[in-house]
Write a protein that holds these residues in place. Structure first.
Motif, PDB file in Angstrom:
ATOM      1  N   GLN A  91      56.855 -17.388  -1.932  1.00 26.26           N
ATOM      2  CA  GLN A  91      56.911 -18.620  -2.621  1.00 26.26           C
ATOM      3  C   GLN A  91      55.548 -18.972  -3.059  1.00 26.26           C
ATOM      4  N   ASP A  92      54.671 -19.091  -2.222  1.00 28.16           N
ATOM      5  CA  ASP A  92      53.198 -19.432  -2.191  1.00 28.16           C
ATOM      6  C   ASP A  92      52.428 -18.373  -3.328  1.00 28.16           C
ATOM      7  N   TRP A  93      52.688 -17.055  -3.279  1.00 24.36           N
ATOM      8  CA  TRP A  93      52.244 -16.286  -4.253  1.00 24.36           C
ATOM      9  C   TRP A  93      52.730 -16.511  -5.645  1.00 24.36           C
ATOM     10  N   VAL A  94      54.022 -16.986  -5.710  1.00 22.14           N
ATOM     11  CA  VAL A  94      54.467 -17.181  -7.073  1.00 22.14           C
ATOM     12  C   VAL A  94      53.764 -18.280  -7.623  1.00 22.14           C
ATOM     13  N   LEU A  95      53.746 -19.332  -6.842  1.00 19.69           N
ATOM     14  CA  LEU A  95      53.054 -20.752  -7.183  1.00 19.69           C
ATOM     15  C   LEU A  95      51.477 -20.419  -7.528  1.00 19.69           C
ATOM     16  N   ALA A  96      50.724 -19.410  -6.705  1.00 19.14           N
ATOM     17  CA  ALA A  96      49.277 -19.200  -6.893  1.00 19.14           C
ATOM     18  C   ALA A  96      49.236 -18.407  -8.324  1.00 19.14           C
ATOM     19  N   LEU A  97      50.274 -17.615  -8.530  1.00 19.43           N
ATOM     20  CA  LEU A  97      50.075 -16.659  -9.701  1.00 19.43           C
ATOM     21  C   LEU A  97      50.499 -17.562 -11.134  1.00 19.43           C
ATOM     22  N   ARG A  98      51.380 -18.468 -10.822  1.00 17.60           N
ATOM     23  CA  ARG A  98      51.656 -19.295 -12.026  1.00 17.60           C
ATOM     24  C   ARG A  98      50.299 -20.121 -12.202  1.00 17.60           C
ATOM     25  N   ALA A  99      49.804 -20.674 -11.243  1.00 21.03           N
ATOM     26  CA  ALA A  99      48.603 -21.410 -11.415  1.00 21.03           C
ATOM     27  C   ALA A  99      47.344 -20.739 -12.127  1.00 21.03           C
ATOM     28  N   GLU A 100      47.272 -19.556 -11.702  1.00 20.55           N
ATOM     29  CA  GLU A 100      46.226 -18.575 -12.161  1.00 20.55           C
ATOM     30  C   GLU A 100      46.404 -18.318 -13.567  1.00 20.55           C
ATOM     31  N   LEU A 101      47.619 -18.138 -13.875  1.00 19.23           N
ATOM     32  CA  LEU A 101      47.959 -17.897 -15.422  1.00 19.23           C
ATOM     33  C   LEU A 101      48.178 -19.076 -16.482  1.00 19.23           C
ATOM     34  N   GLY A 102      47.845 -20.299 -15.782  1.00 20.88           N
ATOM     35  CA  GLY A 102      48.043 -21.553 -16.646  1.00 20.88           C
ATOM     36  C   GLY A 102      49.613 -21.750 -16.911  1.00 20.88           C
ATOM     37  N   ILE A 103      50.437 -21.419 -16.133  1.00 21.60           N
ATOM     38  CA  ILE A 103      51.957 -21.701 -16.270  1.00 21.60           C
ATOM     39  C   ILE A 103      52.146 -23.144 -16.114  1.00 21.60           C
ATOM     40  N   PRO A 104      52.848 -24.172 -16.863  1.00 24.43           N
ATOM     41  CA  PRO A 104      53.084 -25.428 -16.514  1.00 24.43           C
ATOM     42  C   PRO A 104      54.019 -25.564 -14.919  1.00 24.43           C
ATOM     43  N   GLU A 105      53.675 -26.258 -14.376  1.00 30.20           N
ATOM     44  CA  GLU A 105      54.490 -26.623 -13.034  1.00 30.20           C
ATOM     45  C   GLU A 105      55.757 -27.208 -13.148  1.00 30.20           C
ATOM     46  N   ARG A 106      56.119 -27.865 -14.324  1.00 27.78           N
ATOM     47  CA  ARG A 106      57.275 -28.470 -14.585  1.00 27.78           C
ATOM     48  C   ARG A 106      57.629 -28.175 -15.858  1.00 27.78           C
ATOM     49  N   LEU A 107      59.027 -28.610 -15.937  1.00 26.55           N
ATOM     50  CA  LEU A 107      59.683 -28.430 -17.335  1.00 26.55           C
ATOM     51  C   LEU A 107      59.148 -29.423 -18.273  1.00 26.55           C
ATOM     52  N   ASP A 108      58.442 -30.460 -18.141  1.00 24.45           N
ATOM     53  CA  ASP A 108      57.842 -31.501 -19.119  1.00 24.45           C
ATOM     54  C   ASP A 108      56.731 -30.766 -19.662  1.00 24.45           C
ATOM     55  N   GLY A 109      56.308 -29.660 -19.030  1.00 27.21           N
ATOM     56  CA  GLY A 109      55.108 -28.988 -19.702  1.00 27.21           C
ATOM     57  C   GLY A 109      55.576 -28.123 -20.788  1.00 27.21           C
ATOM     58  N   LEU A 110      56.918 -27.981 -20.944  1.00 23.97           N
ATOM     59  CA  LEU A 110      57.481 -27.364 -22.145  1.00 23.97           C
ATOM     60  C   LEU A 110      58.061 -28.179 -23.131  1.00 23.97           C
ATOM     61  N   GLY A 111      57.940 -29.542 -22.941  1.00 18.84           N
ATOM     62  CA  GLY A 111      58.581 -30.609 -23.665  1.00 18.84           C
ATOM     63  C   GLY A 111      60.134 -30.659 -23.570  1.00 18.84           C
ATOM     64  N   VAL A 112      60.563 -30.484 -22.182  1.00 21.17           N
ATOM     65  CA  VAL A 112      61.963 -30.538 -21.747  1.00 21.17           C
ATOM     66  C   VAL A 112      61.892 -31.738 -21.004  1.00 21.17           C
ATOM     67  N   GLY A 113      63.124 -32.577 -21.162  1.00 19.12           N
ATOM     68  CA  GLY A 113      63.233 -33.918 -20.561  1.00 19.12           C
ATOM     69  C   GLY A 113      64.459 -33.867 -19.851  1.00 19.12           C
ATOM     70  N   ASP A 114      64.963 -34.977 -19.644  1.00 24.82           N
ATOM     71  CA  ASP A 114      66.434 -35.286 -18.823  1.00 24.82           C
ATOM     72  C   ASP A 114      67.584 -35.636 -19.604  1.00 24.82           C
ATOM     73  N   GLU A 115      67.247 -35.879 -21.022  1.00 26.07           N
ATOM     74  CA  GLU A 115      68.211 -36.189 -21.788  1.00 26.07           C
ATOM     75  C   GLU A 115      69.469 -35.468 -22.107  1.00 26.07           C
ATOM     76  N   ARG A 116      69.258 -34.156 -21.966  1.00 23.90           N
ATOM     77  CA  ARG A 116      70.635 -33.240 -22.036  1.00 23.90           C
ATOM     78  C   ARG A 116      70.605 -32.623 -20.796  1.00 23.90           C
ATOM     79  N   ILE A 117      70.473 -33.088 -19.692  1.00 20.91           N
ATOM     80  CA  ILE A 117      70.792 -32.570 -18.363  1.00 20.91           C
ATOM     81  C   ILE A 117      72.188 -32.136 -18.130  1.00 20.91           C
ATOM     82  N   GLU A 118      72.901 -33.067 -18.318  1.00 21.42           N
ATOM     83  CA  GLU A 118      74.527 -32.596 -18.160  1.00 21.42           C
ATOM     84  C   GLU A 118      74.952 -31.397 -18.736  1.00 21.42           C
ATOM     85  N   GLU A 119      74.503 -31.345 -20.113  1.00 21.23           N
ATOM     86  CA  GLU A 119      74.911 -30.297 -21.111  1.00 21.23           C
ATOM     87  C   GLU A 119      74.251 -29.008 -20.749  1.00 21.23           C
TER      88      GLU A 119
END
Length: 402
Positions: free
Chosen positions: A338-366
């Protein structure tokens, strides 16, 4: 806790559980410069007038013009179809089939990243069918509806190291009427020949290299974790993960590193080979998110990955400990992976959360319902219905791993 190797009943000791349906890839022409074998590959499958399917961006690049010119020089006049969206839709397939028939083509060259490969394979499938595309969705035995004689031969030429669609028997196509990504499957959708030339990936931007590379990791990781007995797929998945660990950061840092590009191209093909064993909630969530928000598939996989791993921890702890040891991570354990995956994402500049992709909770149930109904959900290590998918989606929104 790891398994006790001295136990009289170690995991996998029940012969009745050691059953599976196994199938492996196709002829692959791998290595720098192998694009020069494209014409030979087409002729080897009986093509005389192939249709090259790619995306609009690639269609304007020299590599496509050079491939078409080389085929022409070898007596293989080739058509071009490039009306393919980043998340290909049914209309793209229909228009491609129309172009295939109008041009009198007798085979498909699927040339590009995952979108072009998936669309090209679907066009080849539909070239000689009388039923609509959605009749062949990967549910039950729908694939038996296909007239196999109507499936055109396929040569696949990947230009990204991510989806691995070049060694897959399916395509992911968006149904615009339902806003659902559907998997179209038939065994003959496996390309007859793959031309894997890492030189074609040298110009890929760093952020696309990162996102597609994380897609390859997701395929290998979920295949490894999926329940069921398939030691060959698991072995391929583990080595694919190691290649990603050792070479993805290098490919992102220096896009001209041909060794890194080569290893990542192999890892991508290994991922799609391995995931015949199954995928899981990373993809179950990524598919509806991509369908509703038009996010990049590999990038979406990368964002939700650690949250799905945390949810699945009770079922995969032992496997993660073995994987951590194989990868040479310190203090092998689930936490190490898990720590390796998190470190790899950070090194590659991957957003930590879905809001970094413009995704919100307005369609969560769907999204929760769509994820639970996705064909990748049944092979998640921990059974997950709509409530569990909702929980994972929420953690990916808030960034809570616990």
């Amino acid at each position: 806790m790891t398994s006790d190797p001295t136990s009289t009943n170690p995991p996998g000791s029940n012969p009745q559980s050691l059953k599976g349906n196994w199938g492996f890839p196709t002829q692959m022409l791998f290595g720098p410069g192998r694009i020069r074998n494209l014409g030979r590959a087409c002729k080897g499958l009986g093509m005389t007038r192939p249709l090259l399917v790619t995306d609009p961006g690639l269609a304007d690049l020299p590599m496509v013009a050079e491939a078409l010119a080389a085929n022409e020089a070898e007596g293989l006049p080739s058509g071009l179809f490039s009306a393919v969206k980043p998340n290909p839709v049914g209309r793209n397939v229909d228009e491609g089939v129309a172009a295939y028939r109008a041009g009198g083509h007798d085979g498909v060259i699927a040339f590009g990243g995952g979108s072009a490969l998936d669309c090209g394979k679907a066009i080849a499938l539909m070239a000689g069918q009388s039923r609509p595309l959605w009749d062949f969705e990967d549910k039950g035995d729908n694939w038996k509806r296909v007239d196999p004689a109507g499936v055109a031969p396929i040569v696949a030429v990947p230009t990204t190291a991510g989806t691995g669609s070049e060694t897959g028997r399916a395509s992911v196509i968006l149904d615009e009427d339902t806003h659902i990504k559907k998997i179209i499957f038939h065994p003959k959708m496996m390309p007859g020949t793959v031309v894997s030339d890492p030189e074609l990936t040298l110009g890929l931007p760093a952020h696309i290299t990162a996102a597609t590379g994380m897609d390859a990791l997701a395929h290998c990781l979920e295949a490894y974790c999926a329940p069921g007995y398939h030691p060959m797929a698991e072995g391929i998945a583990v080595e694919g993960i190691r290649l990603v660990k050792d070479w993805l950061p290098a490919a992102v840092k220096d896009g001209s590193n041909l060794a890194a590009r080569s290893h990542m191209l192999a890892a991508a093909s290994m991922g799609s080979t391995a995931f015949q064993k199954g995928l899981g909630a990373i993809h179950s969530l990524s598919h509806p998110i991509g369908a509703l928000y038009d996010t990049h598939h590999g990038l979406t996989n990368a964002v939700v990955m650690p949250y799905v791993l945390a949810f699945n921890r009770p079922a995969i702890e032992d496997k993660m400990t073995r994987l951590a040891a194989w990868l040479g991570l310190p203090s092998p354990s689930f936490t190490a992976v898990q720590d390796w995956v998190l470190a790899l994402r950070a090194e590659l500049g991957i957003p930590e959360r879905l809001d970094g992709l413009g995704v919100g909770d307005e369609r969560i149930e769907e999204i929760a319902v769509m994820a639970a109904e996705d064909p990748t959900a049944p092979t998640n290590p921990v059974p997950a219905g709509a409530a569990e998918m909702r929980r994972m989606f929420e953690t990916a929104l808030t960034g809570r791993l616990a």
